[in-house]
Scaffold this active site. Structure first.
Site, mmCIF file in Angstrom:
data_model
loop_
_atom_site.group_PDB
_atom_site.id
_atom_site.type_symbol
_atom_site.label_atom_id
_atom_site.label_comp_id
_atom_site.label_asym_id
_atom_site.label_seq_id
_atom_site.Cartn_x
_atom_site.Cartn_y
_atom_site.Cartn_z
ATOM 1 N N HIS A 219 1.118 -1.388 0.319
ATOM 2 C CA HIS A 219 0.015 0.041 0.007
ATOM 3 C C HIS A 219 1.058 1.176 0.174
ATOM 4 C CE1 HIS A 219 -3.104 2.647 2.403
ATOM 5 N NE2 HIS A 219 -3.683 1.905 1.068
ATOM 6 N N LYS A 221 3.048 4.462 -1.010
ATOM 7 C CA LYS A 221 3.262 5.127 -2.296
ATOM 8 C C LYS A 221 5.183 5.906 -2.032
ATOM 9 C CE LYS A 221 -1.169 5.678 -0.490
ATOM 10 N NZ LYS A 221 -1.596 4.586 -0.807
ATOM 11 N N ASP A 226 16.824 11.601 -7.643
ATOM 12 C CA ASP A 226 18.396 11.370 -7.001
ATOM 13 C C ASP A 226 18.895 11.229 -5.942
ATOM 14 O OD1 ASP A 226 18.409 11.949 -9.560
ATOM 15 O OD2 ASP A 226 18.869 14.516 -10.467
ATOM 16 N N HIS A 394 -9.396 11.473 2.210
ATOM 17 C CA HIS A 394 -7.506 9.874 2.158
ATOM 18 C C HIS A 394 -6.771 10.553 2.670
ATOM 19 C CE1 HIS A 394 -5.585 7.230 -0.260
ATOM 20 N NE2 HIS A 394 -6.551 6.719 -0.152
ATOM 21 N N LYS A 396 -3.762 11.120 5.072
ATOM 22 C CA LYS A 396 -3.396 10.010 6.864
ATOM 23 C C LYS A 396 -2.606 10.868 7.470
ATOM 24 C CE LYS A 396 -3.707 6.554 3.393
ATOM 25 N NZ LYS A 396 -5.632 6.334 2.963
ATOM 26 N N ASP A 401 0.243 19.213 19.213
ATOM 27 C CA ASP A 401 1.154 19.978 20.158
ATOM 28 C C ASP A 401 1.809 21.204 19.041
ATOM 29 O OD1 ASP A 401 0.139 18.742 22.063
ATOM 30 O OD2 ASP A 401 1.514 17.962 22.858
#
Length: 476
Positions: A219, A221, A226, A394, A396, A401
């Site tokens: 899952h 991404k 470079d 979507h 996350k 604080d």
């Protein structure tokens, strides 16, 4: 008839015994399987055989261990030093950073910067521009890679990069990107010289069913360019309209562009997946690191079925416990285990302003029902819940604080906790955290606040439905 009854009894008894013998299964998970096996025995047996155990296979686990042994031997200097947390991190938040560092061995490194992308169009344009400017290598890994504007633009940019001599490696999940890896564009990438790999491929479906699970997925991404910059966040290689599930769109994502030593850690996480899938060595990867003056401390953490069990909920619990005044979480899929649920309630009870933001309409009816089964308990403890109305939220994110942020691919659900390979970056920086905090406020401004009185007024059959789904959630 007697033989059929005996076989039925033996089948149910065998799988019941197997469930009782498992020390790694939580009591709610064990109870859920008992319910399914007794109510729908044949469905339950088939489901348990296919999906009941989180086992990717001994060979994959041994290969994972060998890979990280090689990484530690050849690239330890890029992984950070365990003791650095003492000088880089505020004492209040050290337990969370220490725990995150214990998962893969990536420890806190200073000298990082991050830029929050403005929106989906800006994210796409910036990634393409960075790939077009690449001179050495480009490495990408996506769970979902679609043949839409975003997916096509990234593929075309990789083709251009490969044609001018840049080393390009692209990996996609075998399920999430199943259509794309069969497309002509995927073939064009290969013909142009882009090295391709399919994570958790379905090439041998029968063997996968016998030795592992079909729903163990990558899952992550990850985009690394470079060795000097990396992107981390919730967005796949797909447009916000997300055509496969357009009626829930737009998908509202968040992405940060990082520079600094944390880039090398993300590169190593990508390399570990590449090595696992292709059998190649770390020697093929060029590693570099560059500290940026005045940069902040951060580290990468990756979890999955080859890492230790419970790492993600334990990390969330450590971070939640460190909050003193404010905790804000956004996630599209909220099905917490007891560890995280009790941590959230405990934080609210001790006076932390706990805010949770979920999508009002979810593409998973299972998650939608299960999530709402927790609303009463959370609201009763003093948490504030918002349901986002501007599409499927979507993103996350977790901010603490106004100082600490966690961003990446992990949801607060059982799939991210147990089944998926996920990647995240944990950082301590006021400016970056406040930029994420401001984006969270944008989500709140486009949300509907959930009141306790509203939840208590839900009809009894709705509450029963939510609780039933939550009870058998570990099976579903």
């Amino acid at each position: 008839m007697t033989v059929v009854v005996a076989l039925h009894f033996m089948l149910v008894l065998t799988f019941t015994t197997r469930i009782l013998l498992r020390d790694d299964l939580s009591p709610p998970g064990r109870l859920a399987w008992f319910i399914v096996l007794n109510v729908l025995p044949y469905f339950g047996v088939a489901s348990y055989f296919l999906f009941g155990e989180i086992d990717i296979g001994n060979r994959a686990i041994r290969r994972h261990d060998d890979i990280f042994t090689e990484i530690r031997a050849k690239a330890r200097s890029f992984m950070g030093d365990k003791s650095s947390v003492e000088s880089l991190i505020d004492p209040l938040y050290r337990p969370g950073f220490r725990y995150a560092g214990s998962i893969n061995g990536f420890h806190t490194v200073g000298g990082n910067t991050a830029e929050l992308m403005a929106d989906g169009d800006a994210t796409r344009a910036r990634i393409i521009a960075d790939i077009d400017a690449a001179t050495e290598h480009v490495h990408v890994l996506y769970y979902i890679w679609l043949n839409d504007n975003m997916g096509t633009d990234i593929a075309e940019a990789l083709i251009r990069a490969a044609q001018r001599g840049v080393s390009c490696r692209a990996m996609a999940d075998g399920l999430g990107s199943r259509a794309f890896i069969k497309s002509k564009l995927w073939q064009r990438m290969q013909q142009a010289g882009v090295e391709l790999a399919v994570a958790l491929s379905f090439r041998n479906l029968i063997l996968t069913m016998l030795l592992s699970r079909l729903d163990l997925r990558n899952h992550r991404k990850i985009t690394v360019i470079d060795g000097r910059l990396t992107y981390c966040g919730s967005r796949n290689s797909a447009d916000p309209e997300f055509l496969p599930k357009a009626k829930y769109g737009p998908w509202v994502d968040i992405m940060l562009r990082f520079q600094g030593p944390v880039v090398a850690q993300n590169q190593l996480l990508f390399a570990s997946d590449w090595m696992q899938t292709t059998g190649k060595s770390l020697d093929e990867f060029e590693l570099k690191t560059e500290q940026i003056a005045g940069g902040f401390p951060a580290l990468v953490m990756g979890v999955g079925p080859t890492e230790r069990r419970g790492a993600t909920p334990q990390l969330f619990s450590n971070l939640i416990a460190s909050a003193e005044s404010e905790l804000i979480i956004t996630t599209p899929y909220f099905v917490p285990d007891a560890t995280v649920l009790e941590s959230l309630c405990a934080a609210a009870h001790r006076g932390v302003a706990v805010t949770l933001i979920f999508p009002k309409r979810n593409d998973s009816w299972i998650v939608s029902a299960a999530s709402r089964s927790y609303y009463h308990q959370l609201l009763d403890a003093g948490c504030v819940i918002y349901e986002f109305k501007g599409g499927l939220l979507h993103a996350k994110t977790l901010t603490i604080d106004g100082c600490v942020s966690l961003i990446g691919s992990s949801n607060i659900d059982l799939r991210s906790f147990d089944l998926n390979y996920e990647n995240n970056i944990l950082l301590q920086d006021h400016a970056t955290t406040m930029s994420i905090r401001q984006r969270q406020q944008v989500y709140i401004n486009n949300s509907e606040k959930v009141e306790l009185a509203t939840v208590l007024a839900w009809r009894y059959y709705r509450r029963i439905w939510h609780n039933v789904i939550a009870t058998i959630g570990p099976v579903l």
